[in-house]
Design an enzyme around this catalytic site. Structure first.
Site, PDB file in Angstrom:
ATOM      1  N   HIS A  76      44.670  35.416 102.025  1.00  0.00           N
ATOM      2  CA  HIS A  76      44.989  34.438 100.972  1.00  0.00           C
ATOM      3  C   HIS A  76      46.407  34.662 100.460  1.00  0.00           C
ATOM      4  O   HIS A  76      47.212  33.726 100.364  1.00  0.00           O
ATOM      5  CB  HIS A  76      43.989  34.563  99.815  1.00  0.00           C
ATOM      6  CG  HIS A  76      44.397  33.856  98.552  1.00  0.00           C
ATOM      7  ND1 HIS A  76      44.277  32.500  98.367  1.00  0.00           N
ATOM      8  CD2 HIS A  76      44.950  34.332  97.393  1.00  0.00           C
ATOM      9  CE1 HIS A  76      44.718  32.156  97.171  1.00  0.00           C
ATOM     10  NE2 HIS A  76      45.137  33.252  96.551  1.00  0.00           N
ATOM     11  N   ASP A 105      73.582  15.269 107.106  1.00  0.00           N
ATOM     12  CA  ASP A 105      72.430  16.057 107.535  1.00  0.00           C
ATOM     13  C   ASP A 105      72.705  17.508 107.172  1.00  0.00           C
ATOM     14  O   ASP A 105      73.698  17.809 106.511  1.00  0.00           O
ATOM     15  CB  ASP A 105      72.212  15.917 109.054  1.00  0.00           C
ATOM     16  CG  ASP A 105      70.735  16.101 109.420  1.00  0.00           C
ATOM     17  OD1 ASP A 105      70.228  17.222 109.217  1.00  0.00           O
ATOM     18  OD2 ASP A 105      70.099  15.137 109.879  1.00  0.00           O
ATOM     19  N   TRP A 140      48.267  41.755 100.669  1.00  0.00           N
ATOM     20  CA  TRP A 140      49.488  41.165 101.232  1.00  0.00           C
ATOM     21  C   TRP A 140      50.625  42.167 101.204  1.00  0.00           C
ATOM     22  O   TRP A 140      51.620  42.009 101.899  1.00  0.00           O
ATOM     23  CB  TRP A 140      49.849  39.867 100.513  1.00  0.00           C
ATOM     24  CG  TRP A 140      50.657  40.022  99.257  1.00  0.00           C
ATOM     25  CD1 TRP A 140      50.201  40.435  98.051  1.00  0.00           C
ATOM     26  CD2 TRP A 140      52.061  39.763  99.091  1.00  0.00           C
ATOM     27  NE1 TRP A 140      51.222  40.455  97.141  1.00  0.00           N
ATOM     28  CE2 TRP A 140      52.382  40.037  97.742  1.00  0.00           C
ATOM     29  CE3 TRP A 140      53.077  39.311  99.939  1.00  0.00           C
ATOM     30  CZ2 TRP A 140      53.678  39.895  97.232  1.00  0.00           C
ATOM     31  CZ3 TRP A 140      54.368  39.165  99.422  1.00  0.00           C
ATOM     32  CH2 TRP A 140      54.646  39.466  98.081  1.00  0.00           C
ATOM     33  N   SER A 172      62.102  33.091 110.664  1.00  0.00           N
ATOM     34  CA  SER A 172      62.122  31.695 110.248  1.00  0.00           C
ATOM     35  C   SER A 172      62.853  31.543 108.910  1.00  0.00           C
ATOM     36  O   SER A 172      63.711  30.673 108.750  1.00  0.00           O
ATOM     37  CB  SER A 172      60.683  31.188 110.141  1.00  0.00           C
ATOM     38  OG  SER A 172      60.599  30.124 109.239  1.00  0.00           O
ATOM     39  N   SER A 173      62.530  32.424 107.969  1.00  0.00           N
ATOM     40  CA  SER A 173      63.165  32.342 106.654  1.00  0.00           C
ATOM     41  C   SER A 173      64.663  32.569 106.740  1.00  0.00           C
ATOM     42  O   SER A 173      65.443  31.902 106.072  1.00  0.00           O
ATOM     43  CB  SER A 173      62.593  33.392 105.712  1.00  0.00           C
ATOM     44  OG  SER A 173      61.244  33.179 105.514  1.00  0.00           O
ATOM     45  N   HIS A 256      60.260  42.244  95.373  1.00  0.00           N
ATOM     46  CA  HIS A 256      60.676  41.706  94.094  1.00  0.00           C
ATOM     47  C   HIS A 256      61.642  40.536  94.238  1.00  0.00           C
ATOM     48  O   HIS A 256      61.430  39.491  93.641  1.00  0.00           O
ATOM     49  CB  HIS A 256      61.147  42.756  93.095  1.00  0.00           C
ATOM     50  CG  HIS A 256      61.005  42.185  91.727  1.00  0.00           C
ATOM     51  ND1 HIS A 256      59.786  42.080  91.107  1.00  0.00           N
ATOM     52  CD2 HIS A 256      61.878  41.531  90.941  1.00  0.00           C
ATOM     53  CE1 HIS A 256      59.924  41.413  89.976  1.00  0.00           C
ATOM     54  NE2 HIS A 256      61.181  41.078  89.852  1.00  0.00           N
ATOM     55  N   GLU A 258      61.590  38.634  96.596  1.00  0.00           N
ATOM     56  CA  GLU A 258      60.715  37.586  97.127  1.00  0.00           C
ATOM     57  C   GLU A 258      60.106  36.735  96.008  1.00  0.00           C
ATOM     58  O   GLU A 258      60.017  35.512  96.131  1.00  0.00           O
ATOM     59  CB  GLU A 258      59.610  38.223  97.980  1.00  0.00           C
ATOM     60  CG  GLU A 258      58.478  37.284  98.389  1.00  0.00           C
ATOM     61  CD  GLU A 258      58.887  36.203  99.364  1.00  0.00           C
ATOM     62  OE1 GLU A 258      59.907  36.370 100.055  1.00  0.00           O
ATOM     63  OE2 GLU A 258      58.187  35.186  99.425  1.00  0.00           O
ATOM     64  N   TYR A 260      61.412  36.012  93.263  1.00  0.00           N
ATOM     65  CA  TYR A 260      62.462  35.099  92.795  1.00  0.00           C
ATOM     66  C   TYR A 260      62.807  34.066  93.857  1.00  0.00           C
ATOM     67  O   TYR A 260      63.198  32.949  93.539  1.00  0.00           O
ATOM     68  CB  TYR A 260      63.700  35.876  92.346  1.00  0.00           C
ATOM     69  CG  TYR A 260      63.385  36.741  91.154  1.00  0.00           C
ATOM     70  CD1 TYR A 260      62.747  36.194  90.047  1.00  0.00           C
ATOM     71  CD2 TYR A 260      63.661  38.083  91.136  1.00  0.00           C
ATOM     72  CE1 TYR A 260      62.406  36.971  88.965  1.00  0.00           C
ATOM     73  CE2 TYR A 260      63.321  38.877  90.048  1.00  0.00           C
ATOM     74  CZ  TYR A 260      62.689  38.307  88.972  1.00  0.00           C
ATOM     75  OH  TYR A 260      62.340  39.078  87.910  1.00  0.00           O
ATOM     76  N   SER A 271      65.181  21.847  86.428  1.00  0.00           N
ATOM     77  CA  SER A 271      66.475  21.467  85.853  1.00  0.00           C
ATOM     78  C   SER A 271      66.886  20.049  86.236  1.00  0.00           C
ATOM     79  O   SER A 271      67.873  19.533  85.721  1.00  0.00           O
ATOM     80  CB  SER A 271      67.566  22.451  86.304  1.00  0.00           C
ATOM     81  OG  SER A 271      67.204  23.755  85.947  1.00  0.00           O
ATOM     82  N   HIS A 305      59.266  48.777  89.470  1.00  0.00           N
ATOM     83  CA  HIS A 305      58.338  48.517  88.372  1.00  0.00           C
ATOM     84  C   HIS A 305      56.951  48.135  88.902  1.00  0.00           C
ATOM     85  O   HIS A 305      56.015  48.010  88.133  1.00  0.00           O
ATOM     86  CB  HIS A 305      58.892  47.474  87.386  1.00  0.00           C
ATOM     87  CG  HIS A 305      59.030  46.095  87.941  1.00  0.00           C
ATOM     88  ND1 HIS A 305      60.042  45.243  87.571  1.00  0.00           N
ATOM     89  CD2 HIS A 305      58.311  45.409  88.848  1.00  0.00           C
ATOM     90  CE1 HIS A 305      59.914  44.111  88.223  1.00  0.00           C
ATOM     91  NE2 HIS A 305      58.882  44.177  88.994  1.00  0.00           N
ATOM     92  N   HIS A 306      56.851  47.949  90.215  1.00  0.00           N
ATOM     93  CA  HIS A 306      55.535  47.747  90.820  1.00  0.00           C
ATOM     94  C   HIS A 306      54.864  49.086  91.112  1.00  0.00           C
ATOM     95  O   HIS A 306      53.762  49.120  91.633  1.00  0.00           O
ATOM     96  CB  HIS A 306      55.672  46.965  92.131  1.00  0.00           C
ATOM     97  CG  HIS A 306      56.258  45.596  91.956  1.00  0.00           C
ATOM     98  ND1 HIS A 306      55.487  44.475  91.809  1.00  0.00           N
ATOM     99  CD2 HIS A 306      57.542  45.163  91.878  1.00  0.00           C
ATOM    100  CE1 HIS A 306      56.271  43.411  91.667  1.00  0.00           C
ATOM    101  NE2 HIS A 306      57.514  43.807  91.698  1.00  0.00           N
ATOM    102  N   THR A 331      66.315  34.852  82.129  1.00  0.00           N
ATOM    103  CA  THR A 331      65.165  33.950  82.195  1.00  0.00           C
ATOM    104  C   THR A 331      65.010  33.212  80.876  1.00  0.00           C
ATOM    105  O   THR A 331      64.732  32.008  80.849  1.00  0.00           O
ATOM    106  CB  THR A 331      63.878  34.737  82.513  1.00  0.00           C
ATOM    107  OG1 THR A 331      64.181  35.708  83.497  1.00  0.00           O
ATOM    108  CG2 THR A 331      62.797  33.837  83.019  1.00  0.00           C
ATOM    109  N   LYS A 334      67.278  30.314  80.602  1.00  0.00           N
ATOM    110  CA  LYS A 334      66.813  29.115  81.292  1.00  0.00           C
ATOM    111  C   LYS A 334      65.766  28.372  80.457  1.00  0.00           C
ATOM    112  O   LYS A 334      65.842  27.155  80.290  1.00  0.00           O
ATOM    113  CB  LYS A 334      66.234  29.482  82.672  1.00  0.00           C
ATOM    114  CG  LYS A 334      67.252  30.143  83.571  1.00  0.00           C
ATOM    115  CD  LYS A 334      66.915  30.018  85.037  1.00  0.00           C
ATOM    116  CE  LYS A 334      67.297  28.679  85.580  1.00  0.00           C
ATOM    117  NZ  LYS A 334      68.717  28.555  85.900  1.00  0.00           N
ATOM    118  N   ARG A 453      41.376  44.992  90.371  1.00  0.00           N
ATOM    119  CA  ARG A 453      41.497  43.936  91.377  1.00  0.00           C
ATOM    120  C   ARG A 453      40.998  44.440  92.732  1.00  0.00           C
ATOM    121  O   ARG A 453      40.790  45.633  92.924  1.00  0.00           O
ATOM    122  CB  ARG A 453      42.947  43.458  91.471  1.00  0.00           C
ATOM    123  CG  ARG A 453      43.919  44.527  91.890  1.00  0.00           C
ATOM    124  CD  ARG A 453      45.379  44.131  91.703  1.00  0.00           C
ATOM    125  NE  ARG A 453      45.823  43.145  92.681  1.00  0.00           N
ATOM    126  CZ  ARG A 453      47.089  43.036  93.107  1.00  0.00           C
ATOM    127  NH1 ARG A 453      48.033  43.840  92.631  1.00  0.00           N
ATOM    128  NH2 ARG A 453      47.438  42.118  93.978  1.00  0.00           N
TER     129      ARG A 453
END
Lengths: 529, 291
Positions: A76, A105, A140, A172-173, A256, A258, A260, A271, A305-306, A331, A334, A453
């Protein structure tokens, strides 16, 4: 802003079938492919969530055994991140960037197509890993040692298929990101300086940079998993002088940025939508850009921080705690700028605006709970509980979905020349916004009360909130099917519009093109003043 | 149509991206089967690899034909340059990850296993007899690993290889000067020397690996020192090999009369790539072999 409307009839002939959908070099077709792929993956990964919410509806083990439960949450997470959300934003980038900067293009059309076509094959490897022995089950995040030996105690094929799927997804990314950066840097219409660039393009420029910087590190990390699994290296084994925690450092150095990568394009979309429905220009355009750059910079120095509970030295915990809290500054800039844009605006609440408002509120909840998690001593309590699950679903799950849904409502009339059903869209919105909060808000309290979890069973005192959460999840999931129906209905049977500027408050080059936009967006470069 | 139409070259639909993805699927899927000893794996992988090769020939062939027929404007050229630069940046980050691992092992994991700082309990509880030194030869627990007898020195073959690679940076620059001053002989000789230096480097690297395995007992399975040593130098060697292949293609194209003094993006892209593997090697020499 521009004077660039021209006749397009001659430019609308396009290739058909195989040459159009498989061999394509057209940014709109590739954008459509990305979006369709993302929708399929979203339904797939979403149905997995429906299944494990069924298991979590009541305490005890009813439908899914613990091992399968872990496999479900693993797939998932991976499919939602790499298969649904990222491709959806890549699809939006493909559709919008050339139209927003006045280009015919994307800069590298064949690379663009390659970036897309790797995805279905990567997804095939990922899906094959479910049916072979050794289905991925380590989440994941793929932490070793579980991602090396597996719960069976053996090294099996499934884990390797996942590793190579990650390699392909990374490729790909990177290809997509290179193409986007090059397009924005090199294909802008005459007169469009970087400080006139639409916010969505700015957001994607920064995102693409994050992708190119972070993805190769993940590729290296999973390569080390592969060699630890099969070739006797000891990167993640203390017996050989390595460290399992080292993988967490590598993963979160990618992971991390990722998050963002997922949320910055959403910032860009909001925006655009908020000013359009406030009938005011975006408040603090330049500060929005500096905030994006600030977030991108900080994203590379906060990864641990993870990992507060892994036994890092105190100095490490402190550094990552303070650095993480700094993120609240850009943040906050924004959030305040979006709110200031609405201040004294002439507001109207069509579906895209509802989604944007939902985004702002949901992201703020996610952001504030992020501040709670950022405090190392408090995180010792929250770590690996449903508080974290709810937090990241608010920040990078639901908020990304609202940005994508809002973007599709906002720009679909431009793409297709057809209007969506506003009434149905609002109904869908209100069902889904209530349901999603019924799903995830109780999870904060479950987490604070200590529910861990990745465990299919739980203590009796968590039963009520889990039941509520499951009910919310099923309503939310069904509401997304309604969204897909609205989109299909629009594309195939929506009321036609010939209006170039579909929304009266919308600004930007894409609204100077006719609806539907011509096959090659700007055959003649517009001049931006 | 009104106004000046775009001169940007937009390619026709192309089968190569799809074929490339198809080939990647079988190559990597086959590799996954291969490392799990599943029969038939080499055929799956081989099929994918052949498809990939066909794609590379087809796609690059198309691009070269388009380039030589003058369809690429200055703006297209800029796209290619930006594209290559960002691709090299992604490669830099790939190596940065592995260097990060090396530094983590040297600064943290090995000293921590030896009881540094707050990690005294780790040391006393897990492997109290373990001594933290770098290069790490005696492992905390050799079970499942093969301990190396001696570390790899810096001043034999690695130093010679450093000289070879640095000289190849000079020869590729000489070739570039030949190209921009329309001196085709200098271009071809410079490129040929660079290719030769690259091949020599890879061969010497092979000799060094044999030396490591046979005489030093230093293997991929020799704990974190062997892991970082072979993965870092191995991926570098792989990139040098790719660089040599790319340089060889450029050499053949130069001999076929391709490139002009003011239009030779492919040459420059390969030269950038070559300087990139050069710089990575310098860092490897300092942090893997020397210090």
């Amino acid at each position: 802003m521009t004077h660039a409307t021209m006749t397009h009839a001659a430019h609308d002939e396009h290739p058909t079938w195989l040459r159009r959908w498989v061999f394509t070099t057209n940014h709109k077709d590739i954008g459509t492919l990305y979006l369709v792929f993302a929708a399929l993956m979203f339904v797939f990964a979403g149905s997995q969530a429906m299944a494990f919410r069924l298991e979590l509806f009541a305490p005890g083990i009813q439908f899914i055994d613990p091992l399968a439960f872990n496999q479900f949450v693993t797939i998932h997470g991976l499919v939602m991140v790499f298969g649904a959300v990222m491709p959806a934003f890549a699809g939006l980038a493909n559709w919008l960037i050339p139209m927003m900067i006045g280009a015919p293009d994307m800069a590298l059309p064949r690379i663009n197509n390659w970036g897309f076509w790797i995805l279905p094959f990567a997804a095939s490897l990922l899906l094959l890993s479910i049916v072979v022995p050794g289905t991925p089950e380590a989440g994941w995040t793929m932490y070793p040692p579980l991602s090396i030996v597996g719960s069976s105690g053996k090294v099996q094929l499934g884990g390797d298929l996942l590793i190579f799927a990650v390699h392909l997804l990374g490729m790909s990314s990177i290809l997509g990101a290179i193409n986007i950066i090059v397009t924005i840097l090199n294909m802008r219409a005459p007169g469009m300086s970087l400080m006139k660039l639409p916010m969505f393009c700015w957001a994607w420029l920064i995102t693409a940079f994050l992708l190119i910087a972070a993805m190769p590190v993940l590729a290296g990390g999973v390569t080390m998993l592969l060699t630890d699994r099969h070739f006797g290296t000891s990167f993640f084994d203390a017996a050989g002088g390595g460290d399992p925690v080292l993988f967490q450092h590598i993963f979160w150095f990618f992971g991390h940025p990722e998050v963002y990568i997922i949320i910055l394009p959403a910032f860009g979309i909001i925006s655009h939508i908020v000013p359009a429905f406030s009938r005011k220009p975006l408040f603090g355009y330049a500060s929005m850009i500096y905030a994006l750059v600030g977030i991108a910079f900080l994203s590379f120095i906060v990864w641990a921080h993870h990992m507060y509970t892994t036994g890092m030295p105190l100095a490490g915990n402190l550094f990552f705690m303070y650095a993480t809290m700094l993120i609240a500054v850009p943040t906050g800039v924004k959030i305040f700028n979006w709110v200031s844009t609405m201040w004294k605006g002439s507001l109207s609440f069509e579906a895209p605006m509802l989604c944007a408002l939902a985004f702002i509120m949901i992201f703020t909840v996610g952001g504030f709970t992020g501040m709670m998690l950022a405090m190392a001593p408090a995180d010792y309590q929250y770590h690996d509980t449903y508080f974290v699950v709810s937090h990241f679903h608010y920040t990078m799950g639901i908020s990304a979905i609202y940005a994508i849904v809002g973007a599709i409502y906002f720009w679909l009339p431009k793409w297709s020349g057809r209007l969506y059903d506003e009434r149905l869209a609002r109904i869908q919105f209100w069902i889904s916004i209530v349901a999603v909060n019924v799903t995830f808000f109780p999870q904060f309290f479950l987490g604070l009360a200590g529910m861990p979890r990745r465990i299919p069973d739980y203590a009796l005192q968590f039963a009520d909130f889990n039941m509520l959460s499951s009910l919310g999840a099923w309503v939310f999931g069904s509401a997304q099917l309604l969204f897909l129906y609205i989109v299909l209905k629009t594309v195939f049977a929506g009321r036609r519009t010939a209006e170039a500027r579909v929304w009266d408050g919308a600004t930007g080059l894409e609204w100077t093109l006719p609806s539907p936009a011509p096959y090659h967006s700007f055959a003649t470069p517009p001049v931006v003043h | 149509m009104s106004g000046q139409p775009h001169s940007y070259y937009l390619p026709e639909p192309s089968p190569w991206p799809f074929i490339g993805s198809f080939g990647l699927f079988f190559t990597l899927g086959g590799l996954a089967l291969l490392v799990n000893d599943i029969s038939g794996a080499p055929y799956v992988m081989g099929f994918g690899f052949v498809v990939l090769l066909v794609m590379l020939f087809g796609w690059f062939g198309t691009v070269i034909r388009e380039g030589e027929s003058g369809r690429y404007s200055e703006q297209v050229d800029r796209s290619f340059r930006w594209g290559m630069a960002w691709f090299i940046f992604s490669e830099i980050m790939f190596f940065a990850g592995f260097f990060g691992v090396l530094f983590y092992a040297r600064m943290y994991s090995v000293p921590w296993l030896g009881g540094l700082g707050e990690k005294l309990s780790t040391h006393t509880l897990l492997w109290p007899g373990f001594e933290a030194v770098w290069p790490l030869l005696t492992l905390p627990s050799a079970d499942g690993y093969t301990e190396a007898l001696e570390p790899m020195g810096a001043w034999g073959l690695p130093a010679i290889n450093t000289l070879i690679l640095l000289s190849s940076g000079v020869t590729v620059t000489a070739a570039h000067w030949g190209l921009v001053h329309a001196n085709r002989r200098q271009l071809i000789v410079g490129l040929a020397l660079t290719v030769a230096a690259g091949i020599l480097f890879v061969v010497l690297q092979g000799v060094e690996y044999i030396h490591a395995y046979r005489e030093l007992g230093l293997k991929l399975t020799s704990g974190i020192y062997g892991s970082t040593f072979f993965m870092l130098t191995g991926f570098h060697g792989f990139h040098v090999t790719l660089g040599v292949i790319m340089l060889a293609v450029i050499l053949f194209r130069a001999m076929a009369g391709h490139f002009t003094p003011d239009s030779h993006f492919a040459f420059e892209a390969v030269a950038w790539y070559w300087h990139f593997v050069d710089v990575v090697w310098l860092l490897l020499f300092v942090f893997v072999y020397w210090l």
